[in-house]
Design a protein around this motif. Sequence first.
Motif, PDB file in Angstrom:
ATOM      1  N   UNK A 135       5.131   7.640   0.586  1.00 29.93           N
ATOM      2  CA  UNK A 135       4.987   8.334   1.874  1.00 29.93           C
ATOM      3  C   UNK A 135       4.865   9.855   1.671  1.00 29.93           C
ATOM      4  N   UNK A 136       5.450  10.347   0.588  1.00 29.34           N
ATOM      5  CA  UNK A 136       5.381  11.791   0.324  1.00 29.34           C
ATOM      6  C   UNK A 136       3.922  12.257   0.148  1.00 29.34           C
TER       7      UNK A 136
ATOM      8  N   UNK B 136       0.845  -1.192   0.000  1.00 31.95           N
ATOM      9  CA  UNK B 136       0.000   0.000   0.000  1.00 31.95           C
ATOM     10  C   UNK B 136       0.880   1.242   0.000  1.00 31.95           C
ATOM     11  N   UNK B 137       1.842   1.297   0.926  1.00 34.25           N
ATOM     12  CA  UNK B 137       2.651   2.512   1.077  1.00 34.25           C
ATOM     13  C   UNK B 137       4.141   2.178   1.094  1.00 34.25           C
ATOM     14  N   UNK B 138       4.901   2.880   0.292  1.00 40.12           N
ATOM     15  CA  UNK B 138       6.366   2.775   0.297  1.00 40.12           C
ATOM     16  C   UNK B 138       6.931   3.988   1.033  1.00 40.12           C
ATOM     17  N   UNK B 139       7.623   3.737   2.142  1.00 39.99           N
ATOM     18  CA  UNK B 139       8.224   4.842   2.914  1.00 39.99           C
ATOM     19  C   UNK B 139       9.547   5.296   2.327  1.00 39.99           C
ATOM     20  N   UNK B 140      10.000   4.650   1.272  1.00 44.85           N
ATOM     21  CA  UNK B 140      11.258   5.033   0.603  1.00 44.85           C
ATOM     22  C   UNK B 140      12.430   5.035   1.571  1.00 44.85           C
ATOM     23  N   UNK B 141      12.561   3.936   2.288  1.00 46.07           N
ATOM     24  CA  UNK B 141      13.701   3.809   3.217  1.00 46.07           C
ATOM     25  C   UNK B 141      14.487   2.533   2.936  1.00 46.07           C
ATOM     26  N   UNK B 142      14.521   2.152   1.673  1.00 41.44           N
ATOM     27  CA  UNK B 142      15.380   1.028   1.286  1.00 41.44           C
ATOM     28  C   UNK B 142      14.663  -0.212   0.787  1.00 41.44           C
ATOM     29  N   UNK B 143      13.367  -0.337   1.096  1.00 41.20           N
ATOM     30  CA  UNK B 143      12.643  -1.558   0.721  1.00 41.20           C
ATOM     31  C   UNK B 143      12.610  -1.787  -0.785  1.00 41.20           C
ATOM     32  N   UNK B 144      12.284  -0.733  -1.521  1.00 45.72           N
ATOM     33  CA  UNK B 144      12.192  -0.861  -2.981  1.00 45.72           C
ATOM     34  C   UNK B 144      13.514  -1.302  -3.586  1.00 45.72           C
ATOM     35  N   UNK B 145      14.602  -0.716  -3.083  1.00 47.63           N
ATOM     36  CA  UNK B 145      15.940  -1.063  -3.598  1.00 47.63           C
ATOM     37  C   UNK B 145      16.293  -2.506  -3.249  1.00 47.63           C
ATOM     38  N   UNK B 146      15.913  -2.917  -2.039  1.00 44.59           N
ATOM     39  CA  UNK B 146      16.187  -4.304  -1.622  1.00 44.59           C
ATOM     40  C   UNK B 146      15.491  -5.287  -2.574  1.00 44.59           C
TER      41      UNK B 146
END
Length: 208
Positions: A202-203, A178-188
């Motif tokens: 998150x923005x 639902x929500x990507x906080x953009x703290x590394x998950x997408x890159x992982x």
Amino acid sequence: MSTAATLDALCFVICTPMPSPLDWDFARQRSELLELMRTLCYREGDFKLSSGQLSSYYIDSKKATLHPLGALLAGSLLYQRLPEGAAAIGGLTLGADPIVTAVAVVSALRHPRGGVGAFIVRKEIKKHGSQQWIEGPSLAAGTPVVIVDDVVTTGASGLQAVEKAEEAGLKVVKILALVDRHQGGGALYAGRGYPFEALFSIEEFRSR
Ligand SMILES: O=P(O)(O)OC[C@H]1O[C@H](OP(=O)(O)OP(=O)(O)O)[C@H](O)[C@@H]1O
Ligand SMILES: O=C(O)c1cc(=O)[nH]c(=O)[nH]1
């Protein structure tokens, strides 16, 4: 207005079905869910995250995913983002539980004789009874599945679900959130080769 015309008008109102949120287009469903989540789920304060990191804001997604309209919209939106051929959607308990259920229910409304199954990955193995990691309908080895999480921060929770699904022989074809906080998950996830998509960033919550 004549009696007949009044009756006609009344009949029109009574007989015309209320449009279901499932009939809204993707953009409308998305904006309605975003507004609901901004109102019900977004909080500022001091929070400790599951990774141990500290944060000054938090998304309490269950306030929306266990809300009648929120559940319907989350289920419908994520259902529409399933890749062709995905047979089931699962995720790590507890954030994913209402989401996978909602997607399965929406899929049954769309395809009463088909649809996608749901499964839940435990955080620890059940120590009695079935003694299993994964709950839900049995899925054959090689079944293409999607992993979902409510919020992605480091991505560790999603990856835990991926690993358990793969240990069970399932083929993970996409990760949704639902929500990507953009703290590394997408890159992982990208680094491991899993396509990843979040409905919201998150923005969109923090830019008010
Ligand atoms: O991307 P990550 O760094 O793993 O963080 C995100 C995860 O953290 C939260 O779960 P939490 O462990 O708080 O548990 P809950 O779902 O059982 O409430 C959330 O539901 C995600 O699953
Ligand atoms: O990283 C987390 O644990 C986390 C962040 C967030 O915003 N919401 C949540 O449920 N978990």
